[in-house]
Design an enzyme around this catalytic site. Structure first.
Site, PDB file in Angstrom:
ATOM      1  CG  HIS A 138     -13.388  -9.251   2.680  1.00 46.17           C
ATOM      2  ND1 HIS A 138     -14.062  -9.306   1.481  1.00 46.17           N
ATOM      3  CD2 HIS A 138     -14.031 -10.130   3.513  1.00 46.17           C
ATOM      4  CE1 HIS A 138     -15.082 -10.166   1.572  1.00 46.17           C
ATOM      5  NE2 HIS A 138     -15.072 -10.690   2.790  1.00 46.17           N
ATOM      6  CD  GLU A 179       9.501  -6.376  -3.907  1.00 51.78           C
ATOM      7  OE1 GLU A 179       8.817  -5.347  -3.902  1.00 51.78           O
ATOM      8  OE2 GLU A 179      10.744  -6.356  -3.835  1.00 51.78           O
ATOM      9  CE  LYS A 207      12.095   1.104   0.735  1.00 53.97           C
ATOM     10  NZ  LYS A 207      11.786   1.420  -0.663  1.00 53.97           N
ATOM     11  CB  SER A 220      16.996   1.963  -1.896  1.00 52.38           C
ATOM     12  OG  SER A 220      17.084   3.162  -2.649  1.00 52.38           O
TER      13      SER A 220
END
Ligand code: ARG
Length: 461
Positions: free
Chosen positions: A155, A289, A282, A276
Site C-alpha cells: 500500500h 517516465e 531540476k 527543465s
C-alpha cells in the site's frame, strides 16, 4: 501491376488504392518475403514446376533484390498494393516471364503468415537478448550493495525490511518469466504455414516438412483454414510484450519515486535524466517516465489486434492486414524500452544509508516482534495485539524502535523477553526469513547465485 487483375474490367479507384495499400508499413517484411520465396522456389523445383536452372535464376534474382532492397532508392515511386506485389514486380523486371511461375500454388494469405512468422522469430530473439542484458545489469546492481536494507512496501506504506538485492531479484523473476513467455511464443511462431494455399491447402504436392527444414521451422501447421484465419501467434508475442512493458513500467514507477527528493535512495545518472527549461535545479527522470508512457502504446497495440480478430468469419479477411502496424509498434516500443532500462540500471547508484534509516525509523520490525512472541508460545493473534499496542504507545510517545531499552520492553508486556530487544534492529528479524524465496541474507545469497546460473543459460553460456 496487380496480382489479380484478370477478372476486373476497370482498376481500383484512387481512394481505394490509397485506403487499402499496405506497402508503406509492410515493406519491413521484405527480407522475410524474399527468403520465403527463395525457399518456395526450391519447393517448386521439387514438385517439377521449375527446372533446376529456373530455380537457380529465381534464387539469384531474389538475392539481388534483397541487396537492392537495403537501399531507399528501391522503394522510390513504388505504389504497389503490398510488399508481396512489390517483390514480384521487381522480380519480373529481372527475370521477365519466369517470375510468373513463382506464385504457383501459393496464396498471399499463407505468404503473409509466413512473413510475419519469420519476422517475429528474429524479433523474439532480439527481445530475449535485450531482456537477458537487462537482467544482467540488474544482478550487477544487486551485487554492488549485497547488504543494503530497504523498507519493503505494501500500500506504499513501510511494511517489512528486505535486502536491496531481494527487491531487485523480484524484478529479475518478472523479467525471467517474460523471457520464458517469449520462448513459448517463439515455439508457436516457429511453425511453417506454407502449403496451405488460400485456405484449402495447395493443389501441388509440396513436401512441407522439407520447406520447414529449409526455413528453420520446427514443424508444420496442421490445418490450412486455420493458417488463413489465425493470428494467435502474433497475439502471443504481443501479450508477452505487454507483460514485459507492464514490468518495465512498474520498476520505472518505483525508481521515479526512489530517486525523488522525498525518498532520495537512488541517484540516476545525468545521462538518463533531463533538466527543465525554466527551473534550473531540476533533474527529471524522463527516461523512466517515457518507458512508463510507452507501456500504454504497447497495450494499445495488443488490444488493437485482439479486437480486430474478434468476430472475423473463417478464414482470411482483409481486416487482418491491420495486424502489422500494431505488431511492429509493440516490438519497437518494447525493444527501445528494454534498451533504455538497461542504461538506466547501469547508471543508477544507491545511497544505502537512506533506505536503511527509513527502515530503522519506522515500525517495519513490528512483525518480527510479533513472530518472536509467537515462537515463544504466545498465540499469534495475541502476539499481534501486543506488538500493535507497542507501536501505538510508541507513536503516542514519539518513540522509534531504537528508543526502547530491553528493560522497557519487558516492562511493557510480560510476554516480551530482554532477548527480543535485539529485534528493534531490522536486520535481526530479516535473518529469520530463511525460507527459500525469503529475504534472509542466506536465502538472498543463494537466490543471487541461482539467478547467475539461470542468466548464463539465457545468454547461452
Ligand atoms: N496485404 C495483405 C495482408 O497483409 C496480404 C494478403 C492479401 N490477401 C488477400 N486475399 N487480399 O493481409
Amino acid at each position: 501491376m496487380k496480382l489479380w487483375g484478370g477478372r476486373f474490367e476497370t482498376g481500383p479507384s484512387e481512394v481505394f488504392e490509397r485506403f487499402s495499400g499496405s506497402l508503406h508499413f509492410d515493406k519491413r517484411l521484405i527480407e522475410a518475403d524474399i527468403r520465403g520465396s527463395q525457399a518456395f522456389a526450391r519447393a517448386l523445383e521439387r514438385v517439377g514446376i521449375l527446372t533446376a536452372d529456373e530455380r537457380q535464376q529465381l534464387v539469384e534474382a531474389f538475392d539481388a533484390l534483397l541487396a537492392e532492397s537495403r537501399e531507399p532508392a528501391f522503394y522510390e515511386g513504388a505504389d504497389d498494393e503490398d510488399v508481396h506485389t512489390l517483390v514480384i514486380r521487381k522480380l519480373k523486371a529481372k527475370v521477365a516471364g519466369l517470375a510468373d511461375k513463382i506464385h504457383t500454388g501459393r496464396s498471399r494469405n499463407e505468404q503473409v503468415s509466413l512473413d510475419i512468422r519469420l519476422w517475429l522469430r528474429d524479433q523474439i530473439d532480439i527481445t530475449r537478448e535485450l531482456l537477458a542484458a537487462l537482467m544482467q545489469a540488474m544482478l550487477k546492481l544487486a551485487r554492488q550493495y549485497p547488504d543494503a536494507v530497504i523498507p519493503g512496501y505494501t500500500h506504499l506504506r513501510r511494511a517489512q525490511a528486505v535486502l536491496w538485492p531481494h527487491y531487485l531479484l523480484a524484478y529479475f523473476e518478472m523479467f525471467a518469466r517474460d523471457y520464458e513467455r517469449f520462448t513459448q511464443a517463439r515455439a508457436r511462431v516457429n511453425v511453417l504455414p506454407l502449403g496451405s494455399g488460400a485456405l484449402a491447402g495447395s493443389g501441388f504436392p509440396f513436401d512441407r516438412e522439407a520447406i520447414a527444414k529449409d526455413l528453420g521451422f520446427d514443424s508444420i501447421t496442421r490445418n490450412s483454414m486455420d493458417v488463413s484465419g489465425d493470428r494467435d501467434f502474433a497475439l502471443d508475442f504481443m501479450y508477452a510484450a505487454s507483460t514485459a512493458m507492464m514490468h518495465l513500467s512498474r520498476i520505472s514507477e518505483d525508481w521515479i519515486l526512489y530517486s525523488s527528493e522525498e525518498f532520495r535512495w537512488l541517484e540516476l545518472g545525468d545521462g538518463v535524466t533531463s533538466g527543465s527549461s525554466l527551473m534550473p535545479q531540476k533533474k527529471n527522470p524522463d527516461s523512466l517516465e517515457l518507458i512508463r508512457g510507452k507501456c500504454g502504446r504497447v497495450f494499445g497495440s495488443f488490444t488493437s489486434l485482439f479486437v480486430t480478430m474478434k468476430g472475423l468469419p473463417m478464414t482470411y479477411n482483409r481486416d487482418m492486414q491491420e495486424d502489422k502496424e500494431p505488431i511492429f509498434e509493440a516490438a519497437d516500443q518494447l525493444a527501445g524500452s528494454l534498451e533504455m532500462m538497461q542504461v538506466v540500471v547501469e547508471s543508477a547508484t544507491l545511497r544505502p544509508e537512506i533506505p536503511a534509516a527509513a527502515a530503522e525509523d519506522s515500525w517495519v520490525v513490528a512483525t518480527d516482534l510479533a513472530e518472536a512472541l509467537a515462537r515463544n508460545g504466545t498465540p499469534f493473534h495475541k502476539a499481534h495485539q501486543i506488538a500493535g499496542r507497542l507501536v501505538l504507545e510508541s507513536v503516542r510517545a514519539g518513540k522509534k524502535p531504537s528508543d526502547w531499552t530491553a528493560e522497557e520492553l519487558v516492562a511493557f508486556a510480560p510476554e516480551f523477553t530482554a532477548e527480543m530487544a535485539k529485534l528493534f534492529v531490522p536486520t535481526e528479524g530479516m535473518k529469520t526469513r530463511v525460507v527459500p524465496g525469503g529475504t534472509s541474507p542466506k536465502s538472498v545469497a543463494s537466490a543471487l547465485d541461482q539467478a547467475d546460473v539461470r542468466l548464463a543459460q539465457m545468454l547461452g553460456k
